[in-house]
Design a protein around this motif. Sequence first.
Motif, PDB file in Angstrom:
ATOM      1  N   HIS A   1      45.432  30.002  38.679  1.00  6.14           N
ATOM      2  CA  HIS A   1      46.306  30.742  39.569  1.00  6.14           C
ATOM      3  C   HIS A   1      46.034  30.266  40.999  1.00  6.14           C
ATOM      4  N   ILE A   2      47.034  30.420  41.867  1.00  4.67           N
ATOM      5  CA  ILE A   2      46.878  30.062  43.271  1.00  4.67           C
ATOM      6  C   ILE A   2      45.606  30.696  43.828  1.00  4.67           C
TER       7      ILE A   2
ATOM      8  N   LYS B   1      41.526  25.602  42.153  1.00  3.82           N
ATOM      9  CA  LYS B   1      41.830  24.381  41.416  1.00  3.82           C
ATOM     10  C   LYS B   1      41.589  23.121  42.256  1.00  3.82           C
TER      11      LYS B   1
ATOM     12  N   ASP C   1      29.300  31.808  42.973  1.00  5.42           N
ATOM     13  CA  ASP C   1      28.424  31.983  44.137  1.00  5.42           C
ATOM     14  C   ASP C   1      28.751  33.262  44.907  1.00  5.42           C
ATOM     15  N   LEU C   2      29.945  33.803  44.705  1.00  2.84           N
ATOM     16  CA  LEU C   2      30.318  35.011  45.456  1.00  2.84           C
ATOM     17  C   LEU C   2      29.518  36.214  44.952  1.00  2.84           C
TER      18      LEU C   2
ATOM     19  N   GLY D   1      48.693  25.572  51.574  1.00  7.52           N
ATOM     20  CA  GLY D   1      47.615  25.663  50.595  1.00  7.52           C
ATOM     21  C   GLY D   1      48.122  25.776  49.178  1.00  7.52           C
ATOM     22  N   ILE D   2      49.273  25.205  48.900  1.00  4.51           N
ATOM     23  CA  ILE D   2      49.760  25.249  47.528  1.00  4.51           C
ATOM     24  C   ILE D   2      50.135  23.842  47.079  1.00  4.51           C
ATOM     25  N   THR D   3      50.020  23.624  45.798  1.00  2.00           N
ATOM     26  CA  THR D   3      50.363  22.334  45.229  1.00  2.00           C
ATOM     27  C   THR D   3      51.785  22.399  44.697  1.00  2.00           C
TER      28      THR D   3
ATOM     29  N   GLY E   1      50.773  25.405  41.289  1.00  2.00           N
ATOM     30  CA  GLY E   1      50.284  26.738  40.978  1.00  2.00           C
ATOM     31  C   GLY E   1      51.316  27.850  41.095  1.00  2.00           C
TER      32      GLY E   1
ATOM     33  N   SER F   1      30.506  26.962  40.561  1.00  2.00           N
ATOM     34  CA  SER F   1      30.997  27.170  41.906  1.00  2.00           C
ATOM     35  C   SER F   1      31.510  25.816  42.384  1.00  2.00           C
ATOM     36  N   ALA F   2      32.818  25.709  42.463  1.00  2.00           N
ATOM     37  CA  ALA F   2      33.392  24.441  42.910  1.00  2.00           C
ATOM     38  C   ALA F   2      32.978  24.180  44.352  1.00  2.00           C
ATOM     39  N   LYS F   3      32.749  25.272  45.064  1.00  2.00           N
ATOM     40  CA  LYS F   3      32.412  25.148  46.476  1.00  2.00           C
ATOM     41  C   LYS F   3      31.010  24.560  46.681  1.00  2.00           C
TER      42      LYS F   3
ATOM     43  N   LYS G   1      33.748  30.283  41.294  1.00  2.00           N
ATOM     44  CA  LYS G   1      33.307  31.122  42.416  1.00  2.00           C
ATOM     45  C   LYS G   1      32.151  32.047  42.044  1.00  2.00           C
TER      46      LYS G   1
HETATM   47  P1  GTP Z   1      46.656  25.891  44.874  1.00  2.00           P
HETATM   48  O1  GTP Z   1      46.490  24.461  45.329  1.00  2.00           O
HETATM   49  O2  GTP Z   1      47.624  26.605  45.703  1.00  2.00           O
HETATM   50  O3  GTP Z   1      46.924  26.008  43.423  1.00  2.00           O
HETATM   51  O4  GTP Z   1      45.270  26.663  45.170  1.00  2.00           O
HETATM   52  P2  GTP Z   1      43.915  26.302  44.531  1.00  2.00           P
HETATM   53  O5  GTP Z   1      43.804  27.048  43.261  1.00  2.00           O
HETATM   54  O6  GTP Z   1      43.807  24.825  44.481  1.00  2.00           O
HETATM   55  O7  GTP Z   1      42.790  26.901  45.466  1.00  2.00           O
HETATM   56  P3  GTP Z   1      41.760  26.139  46.419  1.00  2.00           P
HETATM   57  O8  GTP Z   1      40.961  25.103  45.727  1.00  2.00           O
HETATM   58  O9  GTP Z   1      42.532  25.693  47.619  1.00  2.00           O
HETATM   59  O10 GTP Z   1      40.780  27.319  46.753  1.00  2.00           O
HETATM   60  C1  GTP Z   1      41.225  28.535  47.292  1.00  2.00           C
HETATM   61  C2  GTP Z   1      40.158  29.124  48.168  1.00  2.00           C
HETATM   62  O11 GTP Z   1      38.993  29.456  47.402  1.00  2.00           O
HETATM   63  C3  GTP Z   1      39.672  28.162  49.243  1.00  2.00           C
HETATM   64  O12 GTP Z   1      39.450  28.906  50.412  1.00  2.00           O
HETATM   65  C4  GTP Z   1      38.361  27.619  48.683  1.00  2.00           C
HETATM   66  O13 GTP Z   1      37.473  27.233  49.692  1.00  2.00           O
HETATM   67  C5  GTP Z   1      37.839  28.799  47.918  1.00  2.00           C
HETATM   68  N1  GTP Z   1      36.976  28.407  46.801  1.00  2.00           N
HETATM   69  C6  GTP Z   1      37.245  27.500  45.839  1.00  2.00           C
HETATM   70  N2  GTP Z   1      36.211  27.417  44.980  1.00  2.00           N
HETATM   71  C7  GTP Z   1      35.264  28.278  45.407  1.00  2.00           C
HETATM   72  C8  GTP Z   1      33.955  28.648  44.939  1.00  2.00           C
HETATM   73  O14 GTP Z   1      33.443  28.166  43.953  1.00  2.00           O
HETATM   74  N3  GTP Z   1      33.305  29.599  45.655  1.00  2.00           N
HETATM   75  C9  GTP Z   1      33.826  30.167  46.769  1.00  2.00           C
HETATM   76  N4  GTP Z   1      33.106  31.084  47.405  1.00  2.00           N
HETATM   77  N5  GTP Z   1      35.038  29.848  47.234  1.00  2.00           N
HETATM   78  C10 GTP Z   1      35.759  28.921  46.571  1.00  2.00           C
END
Ligand code: GTP
Length: 597
Positions: free
Chosen positions: A14-15, A19, A136-137, A53-55, A82, A164-166, A134
């Motif tokens: 989901h957005i 992703k 880590d949150l 911020g969307i694909t 998304g 945690s992708a971050k 996520k």
């Molecule tokens: P679309 O491209 O619109 O589909 O969105 P997306 O799903 O690709 O989301 P994106 O990767 O842009 O992440 C959305 C938000 O979540 C951003 O602010 C990221 O920094 C944050 N985020 C992504 N992964 C993590 C994570 O593992 N931990 C935390 N704390 N934040 C994350």
Amino acid sequence: DRIKHIRNFSIIAHIDHGKSTLADRIIQLCGGLTERELKEQVLDSMDIERERGITIKAQSVTLDYRAESGEIYQLNFIDTPGHVDFSYEVSRSLYACEGALLVVDAAQGVEAQSVANCYTAIAQNLEVLPVLNKIDLPQADPDRVAQEIEEIIGLDAVDACQVSAKTGLGMEALLERLVRDIPGPRGSAEAPLQALIVDSWFDNYLGVVSLVRIFDGTLKKGDKIRMKSTQRDWEATEVGIFTPKRRPTGILRAGEVGFVVAGIKDIHGAPVGDTITHAKTPDVERLPGFQKVKPQVYAGMFPVSADDYEAFRDALEKLALNDASLEYEPENSDALGFGFRVGFLGTLHMEIIQERLEREYDLDLLTTAPTVVYELAMDDGEIRYVANPSKLPDMANVDEMREPIVRASILVPQEFVGNVIAECEQRRGTQLDMQFLGSQIQLTYELPMSEVVMDFFDRLKSISRGYASLDYGFERFEAAKLVRLDVLINGDKVDALAAIIHRDHAHGRGRALVEKMKELIPRQMFDVAIQAAIGGQVVARSTVKALRKNVTAKCYGGDVTRKKKLLEKQKAGKKRMKQVGRVEIPQDAFLAVLKTN
Ligand code: GTP
């Protein structure tokens, strides 16, 4: 043996569930990106995509992954959009894959659209790996979300990857799981060529570039290829992969994903869903293509200045080269002059196109309120489709008017379910089902599409503090009591302001509309009467009172800089106004009917 080391996968998410961040992390782990490049989120390449911020468009990237076992795998990641407006692109991307990662925000939970996309993946026999992101949150609750995945989607999520992708936590384990659990493609590099066009777009230098998945055979630079749909032959002038930049390799083999360029100048020459083979093997079967997407909403778009008409037409032509779902035809409005009626997948698609036209082509445009397509059964047996309120035929000749109905699936935490039900009822929804799943409730409704495409999603979000999620699709046309609401400005009917609405709502909407317009139309040197009428009968009226001279004098005062500022502001505001008769009507007023729910 080579084919056993290929993994083709998509990410369903989901957005905002992460992703793009996850994809970038995978690219980085496979050596494709530095930490600094990572910041720029390479996959969302269009400016507007990045800003919002969307694909939007599907993209792909080919990576080399050295597994713990020492074996090297080729990972082909095919990105998917998304947003619900673009969900058809998801099934296209999935078609090229053997597996998908279902990414769910461990602090949020499962969202309706991921559920729908996940079902598509399962229906297409993909291996779906749940991934909890996520973690880590501090508010992450992976156990609860894993349970939700099991209850709502029915996927075993006990040992779902937690990442945690971050921060990068858990990412190596995820990649190991990916190569272990997602099967390699089948096919033979020696068989006759059979490749599917997953996406095509227009490049100013190369012409049409097609993203392809090779199911069988080998495609080489210089090959004579045949498009199955058009039966035309072309020479493959460039063949290669995305890393994510385009990198020519001269060859693509069975199981691989990459691009082909063949000097095609028109996007319809390499249509999405088409099969490519070699000219020498014309009998190779066509792969099942994709359903062609049809626009769901239409709006009139008119240049503010009539001089821009030609430039507007050229811009639409260029955008349509890259967007097979964009349709347009000339429209002539009494009020707004020459423009186009443009078809979109949804209102987000519409906003994006409008924004691109204004930014990239420097056009000032006025857009009328979007409308869905209505089906009309005429008394002579003819069936007509109308997507423009002002083009409705004489209702005396219409036996029945039918509106499009969608089936909507909504996921919402229990505490907000009352709000959501009330909203659906108000929009003429019929409840089909309600289920308790984990900590959420899944509601299934049938709703008129006109009530859904406009601001329904925004409303859902605001009445659920952002938690509700929505997925919907067209079901059928259904007879409804519909009327055309006309708007008259100082006694003149303004065709571009007409709307088709349900008869039971017509009076209320008419009143709300004239009130809203009264706020939006600036005061002029004379009174402006606004009336809403149905079948020639006025159902509501209001008046924008004339400016009084002394008010302006006082307001502008003697302060020169302030006066200048005001004038500049006025000028900027003017850009998006249109003189209709003697009255200046701003863009917002044309969209006022959307805000009367
Ligand atoms: P679309 O491209 O619109 O589909 O969105 P997306 O799903 O690709 O989301 P994106 O990767 O842009 O992440 C959305 C938000 O979540 C951003 O602010 C990221 O920094 C944050 N985020 C992504 N992964 C993590 C994570 O593992 N931990 C935390 N704390 N934040 C994350």
